[in-house]
Design a protein around this motif. Sequence first.
Motif, PDB file in Angstrom:
ATOM      1  N   PHE A  88      51.216  10.018 -22.610  1.00  0.00           N
ATOM      2  CA  PHE A  88      50.990   8.608 -22.936  1.00  0.00           C
ATOM      3  C   PHE A  88      51.910   7.649 -22.184  1.00  0.00           C
ATOM      4  CE2 PHE A  88      48.943  10.400 -26.776  1.00  0.00           C
ATOM      5  CZ  PHE A  88      47.739   9.712 -26.704  1.00  0.00           C
ATOM      6  N   PHE A  89      53.050   8.144 -21.720  1.00  0.00           N
ATOM      7  CA  PHE A  89      53.996   7.228 -21.083  1.00  0.00           C
ATOM      8  C   PHE A  89      54.203   7.481 -19.587  1.00  0.00           C
ATOM      9  CE2 PHE A  89      54.769   6.607 -25.515  1.00  0.00           C
ATOM     10  CZ  PHE A  89      55.038   5.253 -25.611  1.00  0.00           C
ATOM     11  N   LEU A  90      53.613   8.544 -19.080  1.00  0.00           N
ATOM     12  CA  LEU A  90      53.698   8.797 -17.638  1.00  0.00           C
ATOM     13  C   LEU A  90      52.323   8.993 -17.014  1.00  0.00           C
ATOM     14  CD1 LEU A  90      56.814  11.177 -17.449  1.00  0.00           C
ATOM     15  CD2 LEU A  90      56.637   8.886 -16.467  1.00  0.00           C
ATOM     16  N   LEU A  91      51.559   9.956 -17.527  1.00  0.00           N
ATOM     17  CA  LEU A  91      50.276  10.284 -16.897  1.00  0.00           C
ATOM     18  C   LEU A  91      49.221   9.206 -17.146  1.00  0.00           C
ATOM     19  CD1 LEU A  91      48.584  12.214 -15.256  1.00  0.00           C
ATOM     20  CD2 LEU A  91      48.063  13.486 -17.369  1.00  0.00           C
ATOM     21  N   LEU A  92      49.051   8.777 -18.399  1.00  0.00           N
ATOM     22  CA  LEU A  92      48.017   7.776 -18.697  1.00  0.00           C
ATOM     23  C   LEU A  92      48.258   6.464 -17.956  1.00  0.00           C
ATOM     24  CD1 LEU A  92      45.449   7.122 -20.274  1.00  0.00           C
ATOM     25  CD2 LEU A  92      46.895   6.397 -22.188  1.00  0.00           C
TER      26      LEU A  92
END
Length: 363
Positions: free
Chosen positions: A215-219
């Motif tokens: 949620f905080f890097l990939l998305l």
Amino acid sequence: MQLKFVNTTRSSFFATLRQRVDAHFKEQGLSPHANGPMWIKAGLFLGGYLLLYGLILSNQFGPWTMLALAAGLGALAAFIGFNVSHDALHGAFSSHSWVNKLLGDTFYLLGANPYVWKITHNMVHHTYTNIPGHDEDIEIAPGLIRVDTDEPLRPWQRYQHWYAFALYSLASLSWVFRKDYLKFFKRQIGQHDNSVHPRKQYFMLFISKAAYYFFFLLLPYLVLDLAWWQILTGFLAIHLVEGLILGLVFQLAHVVEGTAFPVPIEGVGIQEAWAVHQLRTTANFAPRSAVAAFFCGGLNRQIEHHLFPKVCHIHYPALTEIVKQTAHDFNLPYLENPSFASALHSHYRLLKKLGRPSEVSAS
């Protein structure tokens, strides 16, 4: 070393204090748990966090605005930790365990693991506060920051009062990528046997971390019109702000001038009652500041928190005078710095003292 607190003076301080605090809640007809204003405050912080996260993912802003939103998200994460997660994980938010469990899980929004926190903080830190070799919360950056006078003094620690604050900003990144894993698989934390965990917690540790990374890097990388290095910059902004706020507030409660770092004696332990030990190792800061109380979740009144961790912090202002008067009645210390700035300066002076050989004996 097996450590025990021995009430050699037979002090009745804590028994008297509990009677007075219980009487306060009974006379006022109050529950020690969250009230209406507390729920509103929790809603504001959680709602603000979700709003900023949604605005970032909306992809409607330029890079500099996005960076500012990321920094704000980091600040809100810290305030959620102070005001919502912390109370809930102590069982102080509600009389219903399922409510505390649900709100305690907001700790995942910080990238941290609530199960590991309850072991290191609730069980170990709150019992063995400021005792070197037992309280790992004061092991800020072993080998870099020195707060234990028995620890060897290293040449670079002469400058620790300058570089410590930069290290505090890394606290949140350490939680996300290192600390939780390290503590989870460490066989012993203080006196706590940490070698066995419920199978569910192994699953939760890795799944929750993977979800946070998603949620905080990939998305953000998948949905935002930003380069990978801009995504990383935003992620760093979140955690540098979050880490600095978390690090400063926790240090100003225990690592300031006047707080003790008692060394237990083999076979003897600590020669005073646990509650008296809490008074000697803990300090308040900005106790009359409504702003500090609002944002710090009562952690600016750390003495009251350590003595009554299962009482919601919304009640600490009323408890402060009771605790202070009772400490005075028993001729015990009650440490406080009048403002955030004065506490910060005290912390700076203590770090400077502990980093210089000529001052070690006086610390």
